[in-house]
Scaffold this motif. Sequence first.
Motif, PDB file in Angstrom:
ATOM      1  N   ARG A   1       1.174  -1.161   0.255  1.00  0.00           N
ATOM      2  CA  ARG A   1      -0.099   0.242   0.157  1.00  0.00           C
ATOM      3  C   ARG A   1       1.022   1.301   0.103  1.00  0.00           C
ATOM      4  O   ARG A   1       1.820   1.280   0.337  1.00  0.00           O
ATOM      5  N   PHE A   2       0.465   2.035  -0.595  1.00  0.00           N
ATOM      6  CA  PHE A   2       1.101   3.282  -0.676  1.00  0.00           C
ATOM      7  C   PHE A   2       2.890   2.637  -2.079  1.00  0.00           C
ATOM      8  O   PHE A   2       3.097   2.345  -2.080  1.00  0.00           O
ATOM      9  N   ASP A   3       3.531   3.631  -1.195  1.00  0.00           N
ATOM     10  CA  ASP A   3       4.752   2.896  -0.475  1.00  0.00           C
ATOM     11  C   ASP A   3       5.875   1.769  -0.063  1.00  0.00           C
ATOM     12  O   ASP A   3       6.954   2.018  -0.236  1.00  0.00           O
ATOM     13  N   GLN A   4       4.887   0.879   0.327  1.00  0.00           N
ATOM     14  CA  GLN A   4       5.241   0.750   1.446  1.00  0.00           C
ATOM     15  C   GLN A   4       4.570  -1.416   1.402  1.00  0.00           C
ATOM     16  O   GLN A   4       3.516  -1.097   0.603  1.00  0.00           O
ATOM     17  N   ILE A   5       5.968  -1.664   1.284  1.00  0.00           N
ATOM     18  CA  ILE A   5       5.421  -3.154   1.024  1.00  0.00           C
ATOM     19  C   ILE A   5       5.601  -4.398   3.122  1.00  0.00           C
ATOM     20  O   ILE A   5       6.399  -3.427   3.861  1.00  0.00           O
ATOM     21  N   ARG A   6       5.033  -4.900   2.925  1.00  0.00           N
ATOM     22  CA  ARG A   6       5.005  -5.722   4.247  1.00  0.00           C
ATOM     23  C   ARG A   6       4.673  -6.885   3.721  1.00  0.00           C
ATOM     24  O   ARG A   6       4.073  -7.772   3.134  1.00  0.00           O
ATOM     25  N   PHE A   7       5.547  -7.383   4.849  1.00  0.00           N
ATOM     26  CA  PHE A   7       5.764  -9.188   4.688  1.00  0.00           C
ATOM     27  C   PHE A   7       4.835  -9.388   6.146  1.00  0.00           C
ATOM     28  O   PHE A   7       5.833  -8.457   7.482  1.00  0.00           O
ATOM     29  N   VAL A   8       4.151 -10.881   6.502  1.00  0.00           N
ATOM     30  CA  VAL A   8       3.134 -10.529   7.492  1.00  0.00           C
ATOM     31  C   VAL A   8       3.030 -12.311   7.646  1.00  0.00           C
ATOM     32  O   VAL A   8       2.735 -12.946   6.709  1.00  0.00           O
ATOM     33  N   GLU A   9       2.905 -12.311   8.260  1.00  0.00           N
ATOM     34  CA  GLU A   9       3.105 -13.749   9.157  1.00  0.00           C
ATOM     35  C   GLU A   9       1.752 -13.601  10.069  1.00  0.00           C
ATOM     36  O   GLU A   9       1.625 -12.705  10.469  1.00  0.00           O
ATOM     37  N   VAL A  10       1.100 -14.662   9.385  1.00  0.00           N
ATOM     38  CA  VAL A  10      -0.211 -15.321  10.256  1.00  0.00           C
ATOM     39  C   VAL A  10      -0.373 -16.276  10.911  1.00  0.00           C
ATOM     40  O   VAL A  10       0.083 -17.039  10.652  1.00  0.00           O
ATOM     41  N   LYS A  11      -0.513 -16.065  12.551  1.00  0.00           N
ATOM     42  CA  LYS A  11      -0.372 -16.730  13.109  1.00  0.00           C
ATOM     43  C   LYS A  11      -2.303 -17.083  13.684  1.00  0.00           C
ATOM     44  O   LYS A  11      -2.634 -16.180  14.745  1.00  0.00           O
ATOM     45  N   THR A  12      -3.097 -18.502  13.149  1.00  0.00           N
ATOM     46  CA  THR A  12      -3.866 -18.772  13.599  1.00  0.00           C
ATOM     47  C   THR A  12      -3.915 -19.655  15.131  1.00  0.00           C
ATOM     48  O   THR A  12      -3.984 -20.250  15.060  1.00  0.00           O
ATOM     49  N   ARG A  13      -4.909 -19.078  16.043  1.00  0.00           N
ATOM     50  CA  ARG A  13      -5.593 -19.899  16.723  1.00  0.00           C
ATOM     51  C   ARG A  13      -6.972 -20.195  17.594  1.00  0.00           C
ATOM     52  O   ARG A  13      -6.909 -19.160  17.421  1.00  0.00           O
ATOM     53  N   ARG A  14      -7.572 -21.255  18.234  1.00  0.00           N
ATOM     54  CA  ARG A  14      -8.979 -20.824  18.473  1.00  0.00           C
ATOM     55  C   ARG A  14      -8.631 -20.614  20.146  1.00  0.00           C
ATOM     56  O   ARG A  14      -8.002 -20.639  20.441  1.00  0.00           O
ATOM     57  N   ALA A  15      -9.593 -20.043  19.635  1.00  0.00           N
ATOM     58  CA  ALA A  15      -9.924 -18.778  20.953  1.00  0.00           C
ATOM     59  C   ALA A  15     -10.266 -19.748  22.095  1.00  0.00           C
ATOM     60  O   ALA A  15     -11.088 -20.431  22.260  1.00  0.00           O
ATOM     61  N   GLY A  16      -9.815 -18.756  23.037  1.00  0.00           N
ATOM     62  CA  GLY A  16      -9.822 -19.395  24.229  1.00  0.00           C
ATOM     63  C   GLY A  16      -8.445 -20.253  24.725  1.00  0.00           C
ATOM     64  O   GLY A  16      -8.711 -21.082  25.690  1.00  0.00           O
ATOM     65  N   GLY A  17      -7.600 -20.428  23.824  1.00  0.00           N
ATOM     66  CA  GLY A  17      -6.423 -22.101  23.110  1.00  0.00           C
ATOM     67  C   GLY A  17      -5.597 -21.089  25.498  1.00  0.00           C
ATOM     68  O   GLY A  17      -5.875 -19.908  25.019  1.00  0.00           O
ATOM     69  N   LEU A  18      -4.930 -21.930  25.212  1.00  0.00           N
ATOM     70  CA  LEU A  18      -3.502 -21.951  26.198  1.00  0.00           C
ATOM     71  C   LEU A  18      -2.729 -20.411  26.111  1.00  0.00           C
ATOM     72  O   LEU A  18      -2.114 -19.842  26.859  1.00  0.00           O
ATOM     73  N   THR A  19      -2.116 -20.389  24.710  1.00  0.00           N
ATOM     74  CA  THR A  19      -1.504 -19.630  24.114  1.00  0.00           C
ATOM     75  C   THR A  19      -2.113 -17.859  23.015  1.00  0.00           C
ATOM     76  O   THR A  19      -2.869 -18.812  22.518  1.00  0.00           O
ATOM     77  N   ALA A  20      -1.937 -17.033  23.399  1.00  0.00           N
ATOM     78  CA  ALA A  20      -2.232 -16.381  22.272  1.00  0.00           C
ATOM     79  C   ALA A  20      -1.895 -16.271  20.786  1.00  0.00           C
ATOM     80  O   ALA A  20      -0.187 -16.553  20.480  1.00  0.00           O
ATOM     81  N   PRO A  21      -2.007 -16.100  19.519  1.00  0.00           N
ATOM     82  CA  PRO A  21      -1.453 -16.370  18.473  1.00  0.00           C
ATOM     83  C   PRO A  21      -0.102 -15.888  18.271  1.00  0.00           C
ATOM     84  O   PRO A  21       0.645 -16.033  17.902  1.00  0.00           O
ATOM     85  N   GLU A  22      -0.328 -14.028  19.135  1.00  0.00           N
ATOM     86  CA  GLU A  22       1.170 -13.576  18.594  1.00  0.00           C
ATOM     87  C   GLU A  22       1.865 -13.989  19.968  1.00  0.00           C
ATOM     88  O   GLU A  22       2.993 -13.577  19.477  1.00  0.00           O
ATOM     89  N   ASP A  23       1.618 -14.938  20.490  1.00  0.00           N
ATOM     90  CA  ASP A  23       3.273 -15.244  21.270  1.00  0.00           C
ATOM     91  C   ASP A  23       3.541 -16.368  20.545  1.00  0.00           C
ATOM     92  O   ASP A  23       4.478 -16.919  20.894  1.00  0.00           O
ATOM     93  N   ALA A  24       3.023 -17.533  19.386  1.00  0.00           N
ATOM     94  CA  ALA A  24       3.686 -18.408  18.420  1.00  0.00           C
ATOM     95  C   ALA A  24       5.068 -17.671  18.035  1.00  0.00           C
ATOM     96  O   ALA A  24       5.721 -18.713  17.025  1.00  0.00           O
ATOM     97  N   LEU A  25       4.884 -16.372  17.530  1.00  0.00           N
ATOM     98  CA  LEU A  25       5.681 -16.346  17.115  1.00  0.00           C
ATOM     99  C   LEU A  25       6.902 -15.954  17.241  1.00  0.00           C
ATOM    100  O   LEU A  25       7.752 -15.130  17.765  1.00  0.00           O
ATOM    101  N   ASP A  26       8.302 -17.021  17.107  1.00  0.00           N
ATOM    102  CA  ASP A  26       9.501 -17.298  17.936  1.00  0.00           C
ATOM    103  C   ASP A  26      10.790 -16.799  16.287  1.00  0.00           C
ATOM    104  O   ASP A  26      10.343 -15.781  16.255  1.00  0.00           O
ATOM    105  N   ASN A  27      11.715 -16.561  17.500  1.00  0.00           N
ATOM    106  CA  ASN A  27      12.945 -16.002  16.957  1.00  0.00           C
ATOM    107  C   ASN A  27      13.166 -16.793  15.744  1.00  0.00           C
ATOM    108  O   ASN A  27      13.807 -16.081  15.008  1.00  0.00           O
TER     109      ASN A  27
END
Length: 128
Positions: A43-69
């Motif tokens: 969009r505009f002059d930006q390029i975005r590389f997007v990691e998608v993490k999906t989890r079932r709602a109410g699970g033990l870990t939030a999706p954002e916690d799954a993005l590791d080093n």
Amino acid sequence: MDRAETGRLGEQAACGYLRERGYLIRELNWRSGHDEIDIIAERFDQIRFVEVKTRRAGGLTAPEDALDNAKSRNMLRAASRYMALHAVSAEPHFDLAAVDAEPDGSFSVRYFEDAVTPHWRRPSRRRR
């Protein structure tokens, strides 16, 4: 719904989220060797590389916690290859789409811009 199906639908939800905000989806599940980028958008002059993490709602870990080093390094490596192959000159951004699969079959997306910080410097153009 199995794990692969949940992930695929989460990626679709993330694409919808980006499109609603004016992004053009350039690639979905772009691969370079063993590395993959879930979504490449611009969009505009930006390029975005997007990691998608999906989890079932109410699970033990939030999706954002799954993005590791390790995943972050893979994402940066693949983005570098993509930019070289496609002669991309836009400044890259590395984002995370955290998607919750709700019990009613809907998906909610939380989007984190610049979730991964690259530790490289683009070659500078020397003036002569």
